[in-house]
Design a protein around this motif. Structure first.
Motif, PDB file in Angstrom:
ATOM      1  N   GLU A 216       0.818  -1.217   0.000  1.00 15.79           N
ATOM      2  CA  GLU A 216       0.000   0.000   0.000  1.00 15.79           C
ATOM      3  C   GLU A 216       0.851   1.266   0.000  1.00 15.79           C
ATOM      4  OE1 GLU A 216      -2.906   2.238   3.114  1.00 15.79           O
ATOM      5  OE2 GLU A 216      -3.535   0.203   2.572  1.00 15.79           O
ATOM      6  N   ARG A 217       0.465   2.192  -0.884  1.00 14.89           N
ATOM      7  CA  ARG A 217       1.060   3.524  -0.933  1.00 14.89           C
ATOM      8  C   ARG A 217      -0.071   4.545  -0.931  1.00 14.89           C
ATOM      9  NH1 ARG A 217       6.689   3.179  -4.150  1.00 14.89           N
ATOM     10  NH2 ARG A 217       7.271   1.112  -3.372  1.00 14.89           N
ATOM     11  N   ARG A 218       0.239   5.751  -0.455  1.00 16.06           N
ATOM     12  CA  ARG A 218      -0.816   6.732  -0.283  1.00 16.06           C
ATOM     13  C   ARG A 218      -0.394   8.117  -0.749  1.00 16.06           C
ATOM     14  NH1 ARG A 218      -2.936   5.675   5.977  1.00 16.06           N
ATOM     15  NH2 ARG A 218      -3.692   3.528   5.666  1.00 16.06           N
ATOM     16  N   ILE A 219      -1.381   8.871  -1.201  1.00 13.85           N
ATOM     17  CA  ILE A 219      -1.284  10.313  -1.331  1.00 13.85           C
ATOM     18  C   ILE A 219      -1.955  10.870  -0.088  1.00 13.85           C
ATOM     19  CG2 ILE A 219      -1.822  12.319  -2.743  1.00 13.85           C
ATOM     20  CD1 ILE A 219       0.020  10.181  -4.059  1.00 13.85           C
ATOM     21  N   ILE A 220      -1.268  11.718   0.661  1.00 16.93           N
ATOM     22  CA  ILE A 220      -1.757  12.102   1.981  1.00 16.93           C
ATOM     23  C   ILE A 220      -1.731  13.623   2.145  1.00 16.93           C
ATOM     24  CG2 ILE A 220       0.542  11.701   2.966  1.00 16.93           C
ATOM     25  CD1 ILE A 220      -0.842  10.968   5.613  1.00 16.93           C
ATOM     26  N   PHE A 221      -2.807  14.146   2.738  1.00 12.21           N
ATOM     27  CA  PHE A 221      -2.962  15.584   2.962  1.00 12.21           C
ATOM     28  C   PHE A 221      -3.575  15.794   4.340  1.00 12.21           C
ATOM     29  CE2 PHE A 221      -6.105  19.222   2.291  1.00 12.21           C
ATOM     30  CZ  PHE A 221      -5.183  20.204   2.625  1.00 12.21           C
ATOM     31  N   SER A 222      -2.947  16.646   5.139  1.00  7.34           N
ATOM     32  CA  SER A 222      -3.430  16.903   6.499  1.00  7.34           C
ATOM     33  C   SER A 222      -3.329  18.378   6.836  1.00  7.34           C
ATOM     34  CB  SER A 222      -2.618  16.095   7.523  1.00  7.34           C
ATOM     35  OG  SER A 222      -2.760  14.705   7.308  1.00  7.34           O
ATOM     36  N   VAL A 223      -4.235  18.819   7.709  1.00  5.00           N
ATOM     37  CA  VAL A 223      -4.249  20.202   8.191  1.00  5.00           C
ATOM     38  C   VAL A 223      -4.405  20.174   9.710  1.00  5.00           C
ATOM     39  CG1 VAL A 223      -5.398  22.447   8.100  1.00  5.00           C
ATOM     40  CG2 VAL A 223      -5.277  21.034   6.039  1.00  5.00           C
ATOM     41  N   TRP A 224      -3.598  20.966  10.407  1.00  5.57           N
ATOM     42  CA  TRP A 224      -3.636  20.977  11.865  1.00  5.57           C
ATOM     43  C   TRP A 224      -4.782  21.829  12.401  1.00  5.57           C
ATOM     44  CZ3 TRP A 224       1.818  21.597  10.359  1.00  5.57           C
ATOM     45  CH2 TRP A 224       2.586  20.457  10.621  1.00  5.57           C
ATOM     46  N   ASP A 225      -5.293  21.377  13.558  1.00  8.33           N
ATOM     47  CA  ASP A 225      -6.244  22.177  14.315  1.00  8.33           C
ATOM     48  C   ASP A 225      -5.550  23.409  14.890  1.00  8.33           C
ATOM     49  OD1 ASP A 225      -8.367  20.336  14.016  1.00  8.33           O
ATOM     50  OD2 ASP A 225      -7.694  19.184  15.759  1.00  8.33           O
ATOM     51  N   ALA A 226      -6.355  24.362  15.358  1.00  6.50           N
ATOM     52  CA  ALA A 226      -5.827  25.454  16.173  1.00  6.50           C
ATOM     53  C   ALA A 226      -5.616  24.927  17.594  1.00  6.50           C
ATOM     54  CB  ALA A 226      -6.805  26.624  16.176  1.00  6.50           C
ATOM     55  N   GLY A 227      -4.850  25.637  18.392  1.00  2.57           N
ATOM     56  CA  GLY A 227      -4.599  25.192  19.756  1.00  2.57           C
ATOM     57  C   GLY A 227      -3.339  24.362  19.840  1.00  2.57           C
ATOM     58  N   SER A 228      -3.097  23.785  21.027  1.00  2.00           N
ATOM     59  CA  SER A 228      -1.826  23.099  21.279  1.00  2.00           C
ATOM     60  C   SER A 228      -1.991  21.692  21.840  1.00  2.00           C
ATOM     61  CB  SER A 228      -0.981  23.928  22.263  1.00  2.00           C
ATOM     62  OG  SER A 228      -1.691  24.139  23.477  1.00  2.00           O
ATOM     63  N   GLU A 229      -3.181  21.104  21.711  1.00  2.00           N
ATOM     64  CA  GLU A 229      -3.384  19.740  22.192  1.00  2.00           C
ATOM     65  C   GLU A 229      -2.498  18.788  21.369  1.00  2.00           C
ATOM     66  OE1 GLU A 229      -4.165  16.143  23.563  1.00  2.00           O
ATOM     67  OE2 GLU A 229      -4.752  18.006  24.579  1.00  2.00           O
ATOM     68  N   GLU A 239     -14.595  24.690  18.157  1.00  2.00           N
ATOM     69  CA  GLU A 239     -14.247  25.922  17.437  1.00  2.00           C
ATOM     70  C   GLU A 239     -12.773  25.964  17.033  1.00  2.00           C
ATOM     71  OE1 GLU A 239     -14.660  27.082  21.879  1.00  2.00           O
ATOM     72  OE2 GLU A 239     -15.630  25.745  20.436  1.00  2.00           O
ATOM     73  N   ASP A 240     -11.950  25.037  17.580  1.00  2.00           N
ATOM     74  CA  ASP A 240     -10.536  24.954  17.205  1.00  2.00           C
ATOM     75  C   ASP A 240     -10.253  23.855  16.181  1.00  2.00           C
ATOM     76  OD1 ASP A 240      -9.827  27.032  18.863  1.00  2.00           O
ATOM     77  OD2 ASP A 240      -9.245  25.749  20.541  1.00  2.00           O
ATOM     78  N   GLN A 241     -11.264  23.077  15.832  1.00  7.03           N
ATOM     79  CA  GLN A 241     -11.054  21.960  14.915  1.00  7.03           C
ATOM     80  C   GLN A 241     -11.201  22.392  13.462  1.00  7.03           C
ATOM     81  OE1 GLN A 241     -13.456  18.542  15.755  1.00  7.03           O
ATOM     82  NE2 GLN A 241     -12.981  18.527  17.945  1.00  7.03           N
ATOM     83  N   VAL A 242     -10.332  21.834  12.591  1.00  9.00           N
ATOM     84  CA  VAL A 242     -10.539  22.021  11.162  1.00  9.00           C
ATOM     85  C   VAL A 242     -11.760  21.199  10.752  1.00  9.00           C
ATOM     86  CG1 VAL A 242      -8.079  22.411  10.724  1.00  9.00           C
ATOM     87  CG2 VAL A 242      -9.016  20.118  10.453  1.00  9.00           C
ATOM     88  N   VAL A 243     -12.442  21.651   9.712  1.00  8.09           N
ATOM     89  CA  VAL A 243     -13.679  21.010   9.266  1.00  8.09           C
ATOM     90  C   VAL A 243     -13.497  20.515   7.839  1.00  8.09           C
ATOM     91  CG1 VAL A 243     -16.139  21.354   8.784  1.00  8.09           C
ATOM     92  CG2 VAL A 243     -15.074  22.461  10.770  1.00  8.09           C
ATOM     93  N   LEU A 244     -13.859  19.253   7.603  1.00  8.48           N
ATOM     94  CA  LEU A 244     -13.808  18.701   6.253  1.00  8.48           C
ATOM     95  C   LEU A 244     -14.965  19.274   5.438  1.00  8.48           C
ATOM     96  CD1 LEU A 244     -12.619  16.586   4.226  1.00  8.48           C
ATOM     97  CD2 LEU A 244     -14.322  14.980   5.157  1.00  8.48           C
ATOM     98  N   LEU A 245     -14.645  19.918   4.321  1.00 10.97           N
ATOM     99  CA  LEU A 245     -15.672  20.483   3.443  1.00 10.97           C
ATOM    100  C   LEU A 245     -15.970  19.578   2.246  1.00 10.97           C
ATOM    101  CD1 LEU A 245     -14.564  24.237   3.330  1.00 10.97           C
ATOM    102  CD2 LEU A 245     -16.186  23.128   4.884  1.00 10.97           C
ATOM    103  N   ALA A 246     -14.945  18.873   1.761  1.00 10.61           N
ATOM    104  CA  ALA A 246     -15.131  18.002   0.600  1.00 10.61           C
ATOM    105  C   ALA A 246     -13.962  17.033   0.508  1.00 10.61           C
ATOM    106  CB  ALA A 246     -15.228  18.829  -0.683  1.00 10.61           C
TER     107      ALA A 246
END
Length: 419
Positions: A216-229, A239-246
């Motif tokens: 298995e190989r992947r194309i991977i994309f990630s975005v960090w939340d706000a905050g420091s957890e 309110e600090d979480q990124v939201v998946l739109l599509a």
């Protein structure tokens, strides 16, 4: 009188020799720092117990280190077996077969001595020869003693990954990166398991391709939340979480934790070494949020594929701190060399101007800064930037080095699918 003088001189020489021997540098390479070849199978290497459950002699157990001072090197083992065994120990062209006694306790075994003639990387290699019980040996550590042990470098931590290395792309002052384009090419044989070749990174996320397993190989994309957890996304306020739109067809998307938290997406895709792959990021700020969208060009289909789109809170700006990286995320094969080419990076500003990014600053991670691993580097060749890590060979780049590639002068032609 002459006899007394001679005796005194001989006594002083003996005491000096004894003092020198007692003060000979000595280091211990813990068992948990070893690597197994060709793979960590039918042997277990872990932080608590070192090398254990070594039942098959089709693999070798290897301890790597770097010598700064040539000279004599005496090698020993702290080992035991469950019914007595024989193993071979080899380093620097010298090899010896030793008996490992049957014991519940570890025994310090003197193995061999060799003459190190020049500085560089060396490896102590253990191989099973015969056994009366279940295992060849449990190994708590390898001891190195002598002149050549002075200022020896090795990774003393159970973190057996290679150092991560990065390329930071300066953007002209006052220019906003609405779009960020880049390419990756991985040479044949450099696509080792547990590797992330990341093309388009920015201040809130990263986008690239990974080798996740033999199948298995992947194309991977990630975005960090706000905050420091750091670990658990369930602890992050909504309110600090990124939201998946599509997300694109067949793309998996979810939250992640453990190295910061955020939104993760990946598409299982069998990318191939030797081929060139294209990555495209888009950023749209609106108020205090920014929407980040990743596209991957699928050469077999001759079209761009949507990977995912995330809205990031507490942002409200275009992409900044643009970079690429090379990461080894598996422990078991952190000794295997990896290399990737990164090139043809461009931005398109919010005013429609294309700007080619031909300069890159080399940086590395905490593993490199602590000098736990010193085998890494990068540069520019054949019109590309490149990064490499591991393989236990000398570094060819230092933190802060600037690289430059020739400009192509031809910005990419982007034809995104219409929805």
């Amino acid at each position: 009188m002459k006899n007394n003088t001679l005796f005194t001189a001989l006594l002083a020489m003996c005491l000096a020799a004894g003092s020198t021997y007692a003060q000979a540098p000595q280091v211990s390479l813990p068992g948990f720092t070893a690597y197994a070849d060709p793979e960590e199978k039918e042997v277990d290497i872990n932080y608590r117990n070192g090398v254990v459950d070594w039942t098959n002699n089709s693999n070798t157990v290897n301890f790597y280190f770097h010598v700064a001072t040539p000279g004599k090197l005496k090698v020993g083992l702290e080992a035991r077996s469950d019914a007595g065994s024989k193993i071979s120990v080899a380093v620097n062209g010298t090899e010896k077969v030793i008996a490992v006694p049957n014991s519940n306790d570890y025994t310090q075994l003197t193995v061999l001595q060799t003459q190190i003639k020049k500085p560089g990387f060396y490896v102590v290699t253990l191989k099973g020869i015969e056994k009366a019980g279940r295992v060849y040996a449990d190994v708590k550590g390898v001891t190195l003693e002598g002149v050549a042990a002075k200022e020896i470098q090795f990774n003393p931590k159970p973190w057996r990954r290679a150092a991560s290395v990065h390329l930071g792309y300066p953007v002209p002052e006052g220019k906003n990166a609405e779009w960020f384009y880049g390419e990756i090419k991985v040479p044949a044989g450099e696509d080792k398991l547990g590797t992330y070749f990341m093309s388009c990174g920015f201040h809130r996320g990263y986008f690239g391709m990974q080798v996740n397993s033999p199948t298995e190989r992947r194309i991977i994309f990630s975005v960090w939340d706000a905050g420091s957890e750091p670990d658990k996304r369930s602890l992050v306020k909504y309110e600090d979480q990124v939201v998946l739109l599509a997300k694109g067809d067949s793309v998996d998307a979810s939250g992640f934790g453990g190295e910061g938290t955020g939104g993760h997406s990946h598409w299982v895709y069998n990318w191939k070494a030797g081929e060139t792959y294209q990555f495209l990021m888009h950023s749209v700020p609106e108020g205090t949020t920014t929407t980040y969208t990743a596209y991957f060009y699928v050469p077999e289909h001759h079209e761009w594929k949507l990977i995912a789109s995330f809205r990031a809170p507490k942002d409200g700006k275009y992409m900044g701190h643009l970079y690429s990286f090379l990461e080894n995320f598996s422990f078991e094969n952190g000794h295997l060399g990896r290399k990737g080419y990164f090139g043809n990076h461009w931005i398109k500003t919010n005013t429609g101007e294309w700007i080619e990014l031909t300069k890159a600053k080399f940086t590395n991670d905490a593993t490199a800064k602590a000098k736990d691993r010193i085998d890494f580097g990068g540069g520019a060749e054949n019109g590309w930037f490149y990064l490499w890590n591991s393989g236990f060979k000398p570094a060819n780049a230092a933190y802060g080095d600037m690289f430059e590639r020739p400009a192509t002068g031809r910005h990419p032609e982007i034809n995104l699918p219409k929805f």
